[in-house]
Design a protein around this motif. Structure first.
Motif, PDB file in Angstrom:
ATOM      1  N   ASP A 139       0.810  -1.217   0.000  1.00  0.00           N
ATOM      2  CA  ASP A 139       0.000   0.000   0.000  1.00  0.00           C
ATOM      3  C   ASP A 139       0.844   1.269   0.000  1.00  0.00           C
ATOM      4  OD1 ASP A 139       0.974  -0.099   2.549  1.00  0.00           O
ATOM      5  OD2 ASP A 139      -0.972  -0.216   3.546  1.00  0.00           O
ATOM      6  N   GLY A 140       2.136   1.129  -0.319  1.00  0.00           N
ATOM      7  CA  GLY A 140       2.968   2.304  -0.527  1.00  0.00           C
ATOM      8  C   GLY A 140       3.657   2.863   0.698  1.00  0.00           C
ATOM      9  N   GLU A 141       3.535   2.209   1.840  1.00  0.00           N
ATOM     10  CA  GLU A 141       4.250   2.671   3.024  1.00  0.00           C
ATOM     11  C   GLU A 141       5.685   2.154   3.000  1.00  0.00           C
ATOM     12  OE1 GLU A 141       1.286   3.481   6.728  1.00  0.00           O
ATOM     13  OE2 GLU A 141       1.938   1.405   6.424  1.00  0.00           O
ATOM     14  N   VAL A 142       6.585   2.903   3.656  1.00  0.00           N
ATOM     15  CA  VAL A 142       7.979   2.480   3.770  1.00  0.00           C
ATOM     16  C   VAL A 142       8.229   2.070   5.212  1.00  0.00           C
ATOM     17  CG1 VAL A 142      10.389   3.141   3.508  1.00  0.00           C
ATOM     18  CG2 VAL A 142       8.679   4.055   1.931  1.00  0.00           C
ATOM     19  N   LEU A 143       8.738   0.841   5.400  1.00  0.00           N
ATOM     20  CA  LEU A 143       8.977   0.304   6.733  1.00  0.00           C
ATOM     21  C   LEU A 143      10.463   0.076   6.978  1.00  0.00           C
ATOM     22  CD1 LEU A 143       6.146  -2.417   7.010  1.00  0.00           C
ATOM     23  CD2 LEU A 143       6.103  -0.059   7.849  1.00  0.00           C
ATOM     24  N   LEU A 144      10.876   0.325   8.206  1.00  0.00           N
ATOM     25  CA  LEU A 144      12.199  -0.051   8.692  1.00  0.00           C
ATOM     26  C   LEU A 144      12.032  -1.177   9.695  1.00  0.00           C
ATOM     27  CD1 LEU A 144      13.695   3.499   9.279  1.00  0.00           C
ATOM     28  CD2 LEU A 144      14.497   1.854   7.580  1.00  0.00           C
ATOM     29  N   PHE A 145      12.963  -2.125   9.683  1.00  0.00           N
ATOM     30  CA  PHE A 145      12.883  -3.288  10.555  1.00  0.00           C
ATOM     31  C   PHE A 145      13.864  -3.130  11.711  1.00  0.00           C
ATOM     32  CE2 PHE A 145      14.011  -7.728  11.672  1.00  0.00           C
ATOM     33  CZ  PHE A 145      12.740  -8.215  11.963  1.00  0.00           C
ATOM     34  N   ARG A 146      13.359  -2.789  12.879  1.00  0.00           N
ATOM     35  CA  ARG A 146      14.118  -2.702  14.119  1.00  0.00           C
ATOM     36  C   ARG A 146      15.357  -1.803  14.001  1.00  0.00           C
ATOM     37  NH1 ARG A 146      14.582  -8.355  17.130  1.00  0.00           N
ATOM     38  NH2 ARG A 146      14.195  -7.003  18.911  1.00  0.00           N
ATOM     39  N   PRO A 147      15.234  -0.599  13.457  1.00  0.00           N
ATOM     40  CA  PRO A 147      16.417   0.258  13.293  1.00  0.00           C
ATOM     41  C   PRO A 147      17.063   0.631  14.613  1.00  0.00           C
ATOM     42  CG  PRO A 147      14.413   1.539  12.966  1.00  0.00           C
ATOM     43  CD  PRO A 147      13.993   0.093  13.032  1.00  0.00           C
ATOM     44  N   GLU A 148      16.255   0.657  15.695  1.00  0.00           N
ATOM     45  CA  GLU A 148      16.824   1.001  17.001  1.00  0.00           C
ATOM     46  C   GLU A 148      17.852  -0.036  17.449  1.00  0.00           C
ATOM     47  OE1 GLU A 148      13.591  -1.874  17.752  1.00  0.00           O
ATOM     48  OE2 GLU A 148      13.794  -0.114  16.444  1.00  0.00           O
ATOM     49  N   GLN A 162       8.561  -7.607   7.395  1.00  0.00           N
ATOM     50  CA  GLN A 162       9.353  -6.514   6.848  1.00  0.00           C
ATOM     51  C   GLN A 162       8.626  -5.790   5.718  1.00  0.00           C
ATOM     52  OE1 GLN A 162      12.841  -8.817   5.859  1.00  0.00           O
ATOM     53  NE2 GLN A 162      13.919  -8.232   7.724  1.00  0.00           N
ATOM     54  N   LYS A 163       7.879  -6.547   4.905  1.00  0.00           N
ATOM     55  CA  LYS A 163       7.169  -5.950   3.773  1.00  0.00           C
ATOM     56  C   LYS A 163       5.731  -5.541   4.117  1.00  0.00           C
ATOM     57  CE  LYS A 163       8.377  -5.947  -0.162  1.00  0.00           C
ATOM     58  NZ  LYS A 163       9.018  -4.942  -1.025  1.00  0.00           N
ATOM     59  N   GLY A 164       5.318  -5.784   5.364  1.00  0.00           N
ATOM     60  CA  GLY A 164       3.993  -5.372   5.782  1.00  0.00           C
ATOM     61  C   GLY A 164       2.869  -6.280   5.319  1.00  0.00           C
ATOM     62  N   SER A 165       3.187  -7.471   4.807  1.00  0.00           N
ATOM     63  CA  SER A 165       2.148  -8.380   4.329  1.00  0.00           C
ATOM     64  C   SER A 165       1.680  -9.348   5.410  1.00  0.00           C
ATOM     65  CB  SER A 165       2.651  -9.171   3.116  1.00  0.00           C
ATOM     66  OG  SER A 165       3.798  -9.938   3.445  1.00  0.00           O
ATOM     67  N   LEU A 166       2.398  -9.413   6.537  1.00  0.00           N
ATOM     68  CA  LEU A 166       1.998 -10.231   7.677  1.00  0.00           C
ATOM     69  C   LEU A 166       1.929  -9.354   8.919  1.00  0.00           C
ATOM     70  CD1 LEU A 166       4.095 -13.526   7.233  1.00  0.00           C
ATOM     71  CD2 LEU A 166       1.662 -13.187   6.771  1.00  0.00           C
ATOM     72  N   PRO A 167       1.089  -9.716   9.891  1.00  0.00           N
ATOM     73  CA  PRO A 167       0.962  -8.900  11.106  1.00  0.00           C
ATOM     74  C   PRO A 167       2.294  -8.780  11.851  1.00  0.00           C
ATOM     75  CG  PRO A 167      -0.820 -10.524  10.966  1.00  0.00           C
ATOM     76  CD  PRO A 167       0.160 -10.872   9.883  1.00  0.00           C
ATOM     77  N   ASP A 168       2.584  -7.585  12.313  1.00  0.00           N
ATOM     78  CA  ASP A 168       3.806  -7.318  13.069  1.00  0.00           C
ATOM     79  C   ASP A 168       3.522  -7.588  14.544  1.00  0.00           C
ATOM     80  OD1 ASP A 168       6.223  -6.455  14.025  1.00  0.00           O
ATOM     81  OD2 ASP A 168       5.885  -4.329  13.604  1.00  0.00           O
ATOM     82  N   VAL A 169       3.404  -8.872  14.882  1.00  0.00           N
ATOM     83  CA  VAL A 169       2.928  -9.266  16.209  1.00  0.00           C
ATOM     84  C   VAL A 169       3.877  -8.865  17.324  1.00  0.00           C
ATOM     85  CG1 VAL A 169       1.476 -11.160  15.375  1.00  0.00           C
ATOM     86  CG2 VAL A 169       3.900 -11.582  15.863  1.00  0.00           C
ATOM     87  N   LEU A 170       5.161  -8.721  17.013  1.00  0.00           N
ATOM     88  CA  LEU A 170       6.142  -8.364  18.036  1.00  0.00           C
ATOM     89  C   LEU A 170       6.555  -6.890  17.945  1.00  0.00           C
ATOM     90  CD1 LEU A 170       8.274 -11.633  17.987  1.00  0.00           C
ATOM     91  CD2 LEU A 170       6.572 -10.945  19.650  1.00  0.00           C
ATOM     92  N   GLU A 171       5.850  -6.129  17.120  1.00  0.00           N
ATOM     93  CA  GLU A 171       6.034  -4.676  17.005  1.00  0.00           C
ATOM     94  C   GLU A 171       7.481  -4.306  16.692  1.00  0.00           C
ATOM     95  OE1 GLU A 171       4.446  -3.106  20.663  1.00  0.00           O
ATOM     96  OE2 GLU A 171       2.367  -3.336  19.982  1.00  0.00           O
ATOM     97  N   TRP A 172       7.951  -4.823  15.575  1.00  0.00           N
ATOM     98  CA  TRP A 172       9.335  -4.618  15.171  1.00  0.00           C
ATOM     99  C   TRP A 172       9.518  -3.492  14.165  1.00  0.00           C
ATOM    100  CZ3 TRP A 172      10.377 -10.544  14.427  1.00  0.00           C
ATOM    101  CH2 TRP A 172      10.788 -11.100  15.647  1.00  0.00           C
ATOM    102  N   THR A 173       8.516  -3.179  13.378  1.00  0.00           N
ATOM    103  CA  THR A 173       8.704  -2.238  12.278  1.00  0.00           C
ATOM    104  C   THR A 173       8.394  -0.803  12.696  1.00  0.00           C
ATOM    105  OG1 THR A 173       6.454  -2.630  11.461  1.00  0.00           O
ATOM    106  CG2 THR A 173       8.222  -3.982  10.523  1.00  0.00           C
ATOM    107  N   GLN A 174       9.045   0.112  12.006  1.00  0.00           N
ATOM    108  CA  GLN A 174       8.751   1.543  12.140  1.00  0.00           C
ATOM    109  C   GLN A 174       8.444   2.098  10.758  1.00  0.00           C
ATOM    110  OE1 GLN A 174      11.558   4.081  14.176  1.00  0.00           O
ATOM    111  NE2 GLN A 174      12.174   2.467  15.613  1.00  0.00           N
ATOM    112  N   LYS A 175       7.456   2.976  10.678  1.00  0.00           N
ATOM    113  CA  LYS A 175       7.198   3.660   9.416  1.00  0.00           C
ATOM    114  C   LYS A 175       8.276   4.704   9.211  1.00  0.00           C
ATOM    115  CE  LYS A 175       2.193   2.982   9.619  1.00  0.00           C
ATOM    116  NZ  LYS A 175       0.862   3.629   9.679  1.00  0.00           N
TER     117      LYS A 175
END
Length: 363
Positions: free
Chosen positions: A81-90, A342-355
């Motif tokens: 859907d056009g969003e950009v996600l980062l995977f656990r950058p912290e 990472q691609k946003g196609s599955l639920p982020d159950v462990l809250e890893w991604t940041q927009k």
């Protein structure tokens, strides 16, 4: 450093975008980069996003002579859907500071660097490949820039972030690789720099990798540097074995780099109620347990491949084949789940991604 102090100079000339069907890892770079300087008098300062360009350094810069440098690797992903996600950058920024501490480099403000990275991604957003399993690879790194031929910590540094569009690590699906167990060379030892992500560790690995490639193997399995018996890493990845239904990975021992993907895999496995053990494990034990039919899978974990199944291990001219040389059920499930998050196609159950636009002051 406050976000208001981030200066931005946009490029007047846009590069031609690469053909996404023929992307090679780390060969083409976006229009802009982030740079920040450090001096012992001023601290970190002059944070800026500028057009991608060469950097000019004095030949006596300490990075060339004493290797005082660290780096990180992470990715930005474009969702359907056009969003950009980062995977656990912290996690990457925290590890950058851990590496900084080991290499006597002043710590950076992790929140500010993530903010600056998000602005950089926002500016070069169109470089993120839209195709499935493609992404924008992000390389933050710090180099010592003081011109001084003396073995001492530098008083001047640069932090730079560059970005490169990359294709899928796997061209034809997730396929197991053949691994040669290294008996002569070592990657790192406890007390050394193995826990830091620094260039010297990778330079030290090249010879063994060259030998393995000449013998037809994709990667090297590193053993400990003292007894040459206990398993540490595979190539530049952490490694896991599935033994009697339990996931076993080498415990962090002072010479193993703590991977972000390694941490994610451990958390996911526990979330699925699959037992996980972090312990010392010898190569002899693996070969013996395999003979008993107890080792069903092995896989490496890292940013580039996410999950890299191991199909074959060669140790002292003895070979074992894992799971019939095919990708195992747990390896495949981990790969599908992590890449889906990472691609946003599955639920982020462990809250890893940041927009990537989250927390930005301007759009």
């Amino acid at each position: 450093m406050s976000v208001e102090k981030l200066q931005i100079t946009l490029s007047e000339f846009k590069k031609a975008k690469p053909d996404v069907d023929h992307l090679e890892f780390g060969t083409q770079f976006t229009d802009h980069m982030f740079v920040m300087d450090y001096s012992s008098e001023t601290g970190w300062h002059d944070a800026r996003i500028v057009p991608y360009q060469p950097i000019t350094l004095d030949p006596a810069c300490m990075v060339f002579h004493y290797g005082q440098t660290v780096f990180e690797g992470l990715k930005a992903y474009l969702t359907a859907d056009g969003e950009v996600l980062l995977f656990r950058p912290e996690k990457n920024m925290a590890r950058l500071n851990q590496s900084n501490e080991r290499l006597c480099i002043p710590p950076v403000n992790e929140e500010f660097v993530i903010y600056a990275l998000k602005r950089l991604i926002q500016i070069d957003r169109e470089w993120i490949p839209a195709k499935e399993e493609m992404s924008l690879y992000i390389r933050p790194f710090v180099i010592s820039t003081e011109p001084y031929l003396g073995v001492a910590p530098s008083k001047h540094f640069k932090l730079i972030i560059i970005m490169s569009p990359v294709g899928s690590y796997y061209k034809s699906g997730v396929n197991p690789v053949k691994i040669l167990v290294e008996n002569d060379y070592v990657r790192a030892v406890a007390g050394g720099t193995g826990t830091a992500k620094t260039g010297g560790n990778y330079a030290a690995s090249l010879k063994a990798q060259e030998v393995a490639a000449a013998k037809g193997y994709s990667q090297v399995l590193w053993l400990d540097g003292i007894e040459k018996n206990y398993i540490e890493e595979v190539g530049s990845m952490n490694i896991f074995f599935i033994i009697d239904g339990e996931a076993v990975t080498p415990a962090l021992n002072g010479s193993i780099l703590e991977g972000v993907t390694r941490n994610s895999v451990i958390q996911l496995l526990k979330h699925w109620d699959i037992p996980v053990s972090e312990r010392r494990i010898s190569i002899k034990e693996i070969f013996e347990l395999h003979e008993e039919g107890k080792v069903t899978e092995a896989f490496g974990t890292g940013t580039a491949a996410v999950i890299s199944p191991v199909g074959e291990l060669n140790w002292k001219d003895k070979t074992i084949v894992l799971n019939g040389g095919k990708t195992g059920e747990i390896s495949q499930k981990l790969y599908t789940t992590i890449t889906g998050i990472q691609k946003g196609s599955l639920p982020d159950v462990l809250e890893w991604t940041q927009k990537a636009d989250e927390g930005l002051l301007v759009k």
